[in-house]
Design a protein around this motif. Sequence first.
Motif, mmCIF file in Angstrom:
data_model
loop_
_atom_site.group_PDB
_atom_site.id
_atom_site.type_symbol
_atom_site.label_atom_id
_atom_site.label_comp_id
_atom_site.label_asym_id
_atom_site.label_seq_id
_atom_site.Cartn_x
_atom_site.Cartn_y
_atom_site.Cartn_z
ATOM 1 N N GLY A 166 42.344 26.670 78.433
ATOM 2 C CA GLY A 166 42.763 26.561 77.042
ATOM 3 C C GLY A 166 43.370 27.871 76.560
ATOM 4 O O GLY A 166 43.141 28.940 77.134
ATOM 5 N N LYS A 167 44.140 27.787 75.489
ATOM 6 C CA LYS A 167 44.858 28.945 74.980
ATOM 7 C C LYS A 167 44.197 29.485 73.710
ATOM 8 O O LYS A 167 43.743 28.723 72.854
ATOM 9 N N VAL A 168 44.165 30.806 73.607
ATOM 10 C CA VAL A 168 43.668 31.493 72.413
ATOM 11 C C VAL A 168 44.804 32.351 71.876
ATOM 12 O O VAL A 168 45.317 33.228 72.582
ATOM 13 N N ILE A 169 45.202 32.095 70.638
ATOM 14 C CA ILE A 169 46.284 32.830 69.997
ATOM 15 C C ILE A 169 45.695 33.642 68.855
ATOM 16 O O ILE A 169 44.966 33.102 68.016
ATOM 17 N N PHE A 170 45.998 34.935 68.806
ATOM 18 C CA PHE A 170 45.514 35.740 67.688
ATOM 19 C C PHE A 170 46.537 36.808 67.326
ATOM 20 O O PHE A 170 47.428 37.144 68.122
ATOM 21 N N THR A 171 46.402 37.328 66.101
ATOM 22 C CA THR A 171 47.268 38.411 65.649
ATOM 23 C C THR A 171 46.423 39.630 65.311
ATOM 24 O O THR A 171 45.232 39.524 65.031
ATOM 25 N N CYS A 172 47.078 40.787 65.335
ATOM 26 C CA CYS A 172 46.419 42.030 64.934
ATOM 27 C C CYS A 172 47.460 42.935 64.296
ATOM 28 O O CYS A 172 48.606 42.992 64.769
ATOM 29 N N ARG A 173 47.076 43.621 63.227
ATOM 30 C CA ARG A 173 47.978 44.546 62.568
ATOM 31 C C ARG A 173 48.356 45.690 63.496
ATOM 32 O O ARG A 173 47.552 46.147 64.309
ATOM 33 N N SER A 174 49.582 46.185 63.338
ATOM 34 C CA SER A 174 50.081 47.237 64.228
ATOM 35 C C SER A 174 49.352 48.560 64.058
ATOM 36 O O SER A 174 49.374 49.398 64.965
ATOM 37 N N ASP A 175 48.694 48.768 62.916
ATOM 38 C CA ASP A 175 47.942 50.003 62.730
ATOM 39 C C ASP A 175 46.524 49.908 63.269
ATOM 40 O O ASP A 175 45.756 50.869 63.182
ATOM 41 N N ARG A 176 46.170 48.735 63.850
ATOM 42 C CA ARG A 176 44.824 48.552 64.382
ATOM 43 C C ARG A 176 44.824 47.873 65.747
ATOM 44 O O ARG A 176 43.773 47.486 66.255
ATOM 45 N N ASN A 177 45.993 47.738 66.346
ATOM 46 C CA ASN A 177 46.066 46.922 67.555
ATOM 47 C C ASN A 177 45.548 47.637 68.795
ATOM 48 O O ASN A 177 45.214 46.989 69.785
ATOM 49 N N GLU A 178 45.461 48.978 68.760
ATOM 50 C CA GLU A 178 44.983 49.670 69.954
ATOM 51 C C GLU A 178 43.544 49.300 70.281
ATOM 52 O O GLU A 178 43.208 49.025 71.440
ATOM 53 N N GLN A 179 42.678 49.299 69.269
ATOM 54 C CA GLN A 179 41.292 48.898 69.510
ATOM 55 C C GLN A 179 41.228 47.436 69.925
ATOM 56 O O GLN A 179 40.491 47.062 70.837
ATOM 57 N N CYS A 180 42.016 46.618 69.270
ATOM 58 C CA CYS A 180 42.041 45.186 69.574
ATOM 59 C C CYS A 180 42.418 44.955 71.037
ATOM 60 O O CYS A 180 41.754 44.203 71.749
ATOM 61 N N GLU A 181 43.464 45.624 71.495
ATOM 62 C CA GLU A 181 43.899 45.461 72.881
ATOM 63 C C GLU A 181 42.864 45.997 73.850
ATOM 64 O O GLU A 181 42.647 45.413 74.920
ATOM 65 N N CYS A 182 42.233 47.095 73.502
ATOM 66 C CA CYS A 182 41.223 47.700 74.373
ATOM 67 C C CYS A 182 40.046 46.749 74.577
ATOM 68 O O CYS A 182 39.590 46.537 75.704
ATOM 69 N N VAL A 183 39.566 46.167 73.482
ATOM 70 C CA VAL A 183 38.436 45.237 73.574
ATOM 71 C C VAL A 183 38.846 43.979 74.339
ATOM 72 O O VAL A 183 38.115 43.495 75.209
ATOM 73 N N ALA A 184 40.022 43.441 74.016
ATOM 74 C CA ALA A 184 40.472 42.208 74.663
ATOM 75 C C ALA A 184 40.648 42.391 76.169
ATOM 76 O O ALA A 184 40.277 41.520 76.962
ATOM 77 N N SER A 185 41.183 43.536 76.579
ATOM 78 C CA SER A 185 41.439 43.760 77.997
ATOM 79 C C SER A 185 40.153 43.973 78.796
ATOM 80 O O SER A 185 40.141 43.796 80.026
ATOM 81 N N ALA A 186 39.072 44.330 78.114
ATOM 82 C CA ALA A 186 37.795 44.561 78.798
ATOM 83 C C ALA A 186 37.040 43.270 79.064
ATOM 84 O O ALA A 186 36.029 43.274 79.783
ATOM 85 N N ILE A 187 37.489 42.176 78.488
ATOM 86 C CA ILE A 187 36.808 40.888 78.663
ATOM 87 C C ILE A 187 37.396 40.185 79.878
ATOM 88 O O ILE A 187 38.614 39.963 79.959
ATOM 89 N N ASN A 188 36.550 39.825 80.816
ATOM 90 C CA ASN A 188 37.038 39.228 82.064
ATOM 91 C C ASN A 188 37.021 37.702 82.039
ATOM 92 O O ASN A 188 37.064 37.056 83.085
ATOM 93 N N LYS A 189 36.997 37.134 80.841
ATOM 94 C CA LYS A 189 36.917 35.679 80.702
ATOM 95 C C LYS A 189 38.268 35.044 80.401
ATOM 96 O O LYS A 189 38.365 33.831 80.285
ATOM 97 N N TRP A 190 39.305 35.848 80.262
ATOM 98 C CA TRP A 190 40.618 35.317 79.937
ATOM 99 C C TRP A 190 41.700 36.225 80.484
ATOM 100 O O TRP A 190 41.430 37.306 80.998
ATOM 101 N N LYS A 191 42.963 35.762 80.364
ATOM 102 C CA LYS A 191 44.100 36.525 80.876
ATOM 103 C C LYS A 191 45.218 36.497 79.845
ATOM 104 O O LYS A 191 45.494 35.459 79.223
ATOM 105 N N LEU A 192 45.862 37.640 79.676
ATOM 106 C CA LEU A 192 46.972 37.739 78.726
ATOM 107 C C LEU A 192 48.188 36.991 79.261
ATOM 108 O O LEU A 192 48.622 37.214 80.395
#
Length: 224
Positions: A166-192
Amino acid sequence: MDDAPQARGPACFDDLGTDPKHVADVYDAWGQAYDEDIRVWGYDAPERATDVLVAIIDDETTEIKKMGTVRGTVLDVACGTGLQAKSLRENGFGPIYGIDISKELVKAAIASGRYNDVQIGDLNNPLPYDDNSFNHAMCIGSLTYVDLTKLPNTFDELCRIVKPNGKVIFTCRSDRNEQCECVASAINKWKLLRKLGPLPYLPKHPAFAGKKVEMFLYAYVVNE
């Protein structure tokens, strides 16, 4: 003379934080003016998100299978009044479920008739759904109010409640996306699958126009 309607929502979102009561109070007070205000500010993230989900699914699906096919069940996370559900319905998705922290926005979402069910809930807590409940999930314009350092966090929960592949779509503000990407990339349950941006966020909002705050849109696929 500019006769465009003036927005009545909060002048700035930067100071809302992640306290659920404060966020709920702000949006409860905003209430029925929400839809008009964010459109005045140029907000089109729901439509952009739906377009990305449609494109991904169509890339995976043959033309024969696409004809007359419902595209699947979706959970609209932080659903607001139902703008995301409107674009999803128009593109063949359903049933659609929603959850939001604001009781007033939930009332509006229910009244819209676009959802099969809508609940009040805090994204900083586990989502009230069983494992593998939905084909897809959307989390648009809401991660600013979520504490992603908590475990399990919202991303963990989305991977849990969305079915494999299944697909998960989300948005993040450009002034806060670094933390968002860091957390998302650490999760091994999905793929970008896709990252779009920077894209317009609220281009006509007085607090963001000068700061050049934009947004990124991400599409992940849950592991099989």
